[in-house]
Enzyme design. Structure first.
Site, PDB file in Angstrom:
ATOM      1  N   LYS A  63      78.261 -28.504  14.784  1.00 43.11           N
ATOM      2  CA  LYS A  63      79.351 -27.627  15.246  1.00 43.11           C
ATOM      3  C   LYS A  63      80.072 -28.180  16.478  1.00 43.11           C
ATOM      4  CE  LYS A  63      77.142 -23.711  13.186  1.00 43.11           C
ATOM      5  NZ  LYS A  63      76.891 -22.301  13.117  1.00 43.11           N
ATOM      6  N   ASP A  99      81.080 -17.345  14.187  1.00 47.16           N
ATOM      7  CA  ASP A  99      79.657 -16.975  14.289  1.00 47.16           C
ATOM      8  C   ASP A  99      79.402 -15.853  15.291  1.00 47.16           C
ATOM      9  OD1 ASP A  99      78.651 -18.833  12.483  1.00 47.16           O
ATOM     10  OD2 ASP A  99      78.409 -20.382  14.003  1.00 47.16           O
ATOM     11  N   ALA A 121      69.269 -23.679  22.526  1.00 46.75           N
ATOM     12  CA  ALA A 121      70.371 -24.061  23.425  1.00 46.75           C
ATOM     13  C   ALA A 121      71.388 -24.908  22.676  1.00 46.75           C
ATOM     14  CB  ALA A 121      69.826 -24.818  24.633  1.00 46.75           C
ATOM     15  N   GLY A 123      74.493 -25.311  19.452  1.00 46.64           N
ATOM     16  CA  GLY A 123      75.835 -24.776  19.266  1.00 46.64           C
ATOM     17  C   GLY A 123      75.843 -23.269  19.063  1.00 46.64           C
TER      18      GLY A 123
HETATM   19  P1  NDP Z   1      71.784 -27.130  16.858  1.00 50.95           P
HETATM   20  O1  NDP Z   1      71.268 -28.363  16.189  1.00 50.95           O
HETATM   21  O2  NDP Z   1      73.056 -27.197  17.612  1.00 50.95           O
HETATM   22  O3  NDP Z   1      70.642 -26.601  17.890  1.00 50.95           O
HETATM   23  C1  NDP Z   1      69.331 -26.473  17.490  1.00 50.95           C
HETATM   24  C2  NDP Z   1      68.491 -25.864  18.615  1.00 50.95           C
HETATM   25  O4  NDP Z   1      67.196 -25.582  18.060  1.00 50.95           O
HETATM   26  C3  NDP Z   1      68.265 -26.776  19.813  1.00 50.95           C
HETATM   27  O5  NDP Z   1      68.308 -25.990  20.985  1.00 50.95           O
HETATM   28  C4  NDP Z   1      66.857 -27.322  19.578  1.00 50.95           C
HETATM   29  O6  NDP Z   1      66.132 -27.590  20.771  1.00 50.95           O
HETATM   30  C5  NDP Z   1      66.193 -26.143  18.906  1.00 50.95           C
HETATM   31  N1  NDP Z   1      65.062 -26.498  18.065  1.00 50.95           N
HETATM   32  C6  NDP Z   1      65.087 -27.161  16.876  1.00 50.95           C
HETATM   33  N2  NDP Z   1      63.834 -27.271  16.377  1.00 50.95           N
HETATM   34  C7  NDP Z   1      63.017 -26.663  17.264  1.00 50.95           C
HETATM   35  C8  NDP Z   1      61.598 -26.452  17.321  1.00 50.95           C
HETATM   36  N3  NDP Z   1      60.801 -26.880  16.340  1.00 50.95           N
HETATM   37  N4  NDP Z   1      61.097 -25.774  18.375  1.00 50.95           N
HETATM   38  C9  NDP Z   1      61.901 -25.334  19.356  1.00 50.95           C
HETATM   39  N5  NDP Z   1      63.249 -25.514  19.376  1.00 50.95           N
HETATM   40  C10 NDP Z   1      63.784 -26.166  18.346  1.00 50.95           C
HETATM   41  O7  NDP Z   1      71.811 -26.017  15.706  1.00 50.95           O
HETATM   42  P2  NDP Z   1      72.826 -24.797  15.515  1.00 50.95           P
HETATM   43  O8  NDP Z   1      72.956 -24.082  16.805  1.00 50.95           O
HETATM   44  O9  NDP Z   1      74.041 -25.255  14.819  1.00 50.95           O
HETATM   45  O10 NDP Z   1      72.018 -23.878  14.441  1.00 50.95           O
HETATM   46  C11 NDP Z   1      70.826 -23.223  14.819  1.00 50.95           C
HETATM   47  C12 NDP Z   1      70.358 -22.296  13.686  1.00 50.95           C
HETATM   48  O11 NDP Z   1      71.281 -21.229  13.504  1.00 50.95           O
HETATM   49  C13 NDP Z   1      70.234 -22.982  12.327  1.00 50.95           C
HETATM   50  O12 NDP Z   1      68.994 -22.588  11.753  1.00 50.95           O
HETATM   51  C14 NDP Z   1      71.400 -22.417  11.520  1.00 50.95           C
HETATM   52  O13 NDP Z   1      71.123 -22.389  10.146  1.00 50.95           O
HETATM   53  C15 NDP Z   1      71.486 -21.007  12.115  1.00 50.95           C
HETATM   54  N6  NDP Z   1      72.790 -20.343  11.951  1.00 50.95           N
HETATM   55  C16 NDP Z   1      72.901 -19.193  11.195  1.00 50.95           C
HETATM   56  C17 NDP Z   1      74.114 -18.538  11.049  1.00 50.95           C
HETATM   57  C18 NDP Z   1      74.239 -17.298  10.235  1.00 50.95           C
HETATM   58  O14 NDP Z   1      75.370 -16.926   9.901  1.00 50.95           O
HETATM   59  N7  NDP Z   1      73.171 -16.591   9.927  1.00 50.95           N
HETATM   60  C19 NDP Z   1      75.336 -19.042  11.693  1.00 50.95           C
HETATM   61  C20 NDP Z   1      75.102 -20.185  12.525  1.00 50.95           C
HETATM   62  C21 NDP Z   1      73.884 -20.827  12.611  1.00 50.95           C
HETATM   63  P3  NDP Z   1      66.325 -28.950  21.610  1.00 50.95           P
HETATM   64  O15 NDP Z   1      67.500 -28.696  22.506  1.00 50.95           O
HETATM   65  O16 NDP Z   1      65.058 -29.094  22.344  1.00 50.95           O
HETATM   66  O17 NDP Z   1      66.554 -30.046  20.609  1.00 50.95           O
END
Ligand code: NDP
Length: 263
Positions: A63, A99, A121, A123
């Site tokens: 994103k 979103d 933390a 998108g």
């Molecule tokens: P990003 O890749 O931008 O961010 C992912 C975040 O998750 C980071 O902060 C990362 O931490 C953290 N993370 C990933 N794996 C782990 C773990 N095993 N333990 C702890 N922290 C973890 O993703 P997005 O923000 O784009 O998406 C996040 C989620 O939101 C997705 O699952 C997506 O499918 C869902 N979503 C759902 C929507 C809906 O309409 N229902 C709309 C938008 C998103 P770190 O900073 O340490 O890497």
């Protein structure tokens, strides 16, 4: 025929093609929506044009790449630097974020919510944190990596990693990480989650389609919870409104799109 797509990694789980194609079909529009598994977010713009798309949605983890791929970003998406919907306007890519409004709609049924903890933390967290703050909620953020917290600190949003976090009470705790999307991991250490969950009133996950380990844990403490389906529908309605050039009202699209959730 107009072609639309969702970009992401992973993207196979996404319900967006089903939701948008159902709306196109019921509104008798000559349009089709597909999935694109993208390996490198910096190629998003190139891929968008090579597929001759009229519009797209962008999911995890692209994103912020989508924001950079746009010629112009509109409204709230500009403030947060996070785009989940792109429209091709005569060869210029215009970016939006649907979103955050979708999430606010989803939690409206939870009563007396003031303090919210967002896990993550990325998108999605950025979009929800700023939106919730603007809506008057007290928002805090807890993330695995300290390096991603600066954005929130700059917005005067208290943010912590696992070592700096101090246990307190929250009305609502939300998983906005991708932990549990295609694995069995929890979005924070179990000891932290167990302690804060016991004190909270509601729990939410933005992941949809299955009970994540986080929601299973909340359920084991009998805390009312909801998954990301409501948010998905609400953001999808707003995206569809943009895809169809606002020719149809939100309520018509909502009525149709919600039926696609029965399949
Ligand atoms: P990003 O890749 O931008 O961010 C992912 C975040 O998750 C980071 O902060 C990362 O931490 C953290 N993370 C990933 N794996 C782990 C773990 N095993 N333990 C702890 N922290 C973890 O993703 P997005 O923000 O784009 O998406 C996040 C989620 O939101 C997705 O699952 C997506 O499918 C869902 N979503 C759902 C929507 C809906 O309409 N229902 C709309 C938008 C998103 P770190 O900073 O340490 O890497």
């Amino acid at each position: 025929m107009k072609l639309f797509a969702i970009f992401g990694k992973p993207v196979a789980h996404s319900r967006s093609p089903l939701m948008h194609n159902y709306v196109f079909k019921k509104l008798d529009l000559d349009a089709c929506y597909t999935r694109v598994a993208l390996e490198d977010g910096s190629l998003l713009r190139e891929k968008f044009f090579s597929l001759k798309l009229s519009g797209a949605n962008i999911t995890v983890p692209y994103k912020e790449d989508a924001f950079r791929a746009c010629d112009e970003v509109v409204g709230f998406a500009k403030e947060i630097g996070v785009v989940n919907t792109i429209i091709n306007q005569n060869g210029r890519l215009i970016g939006y974020n649907t979103d955050a409004d979708g999430f606010v709609d989803a939690i409206s049924e939870f009563k007396d919510v003031k303090n919210i903890l967002l896990l993550g933390a990325g998108g999605t967290t950025k979009a929800l944190a700023l939106k919730l703050k603007l809506e008057g909620f007290d928002v805090e953020v807890l993330n695995r990596s300290a390096s991603k917290l600066e954005y929130f600190t700059n917005l005067h949003i208290n943010s912590y990693d696992y070592t700096s976090f101090k246990i307190k009470r929250y009305d609502l705790i939300v998983n906005t990480t991708s932990a549990g999307l295609s694995d069995e991991s929890l979005p924070a250490p179990k000891e932290i989650l167990e302690t804060i969950l016991k004190k909270s009133n509601y729990v939410c996950d933005v992941i949809y389609g299955h009970l994540t380990p986080f929601l299973k844990l909340a359920n084991s403490y009998n805390i009312p919870y909801k998954d990301g389906s409501h948010m998905l529908l609400a953001q999808g309605v707003l995206a569809s409104e943009l895809f169809t050039n606002r020719e149809f009202s939100k309520s018509i699209i909502h009525t149709i799109m919600s039926k696609s959730f029965e399949f």
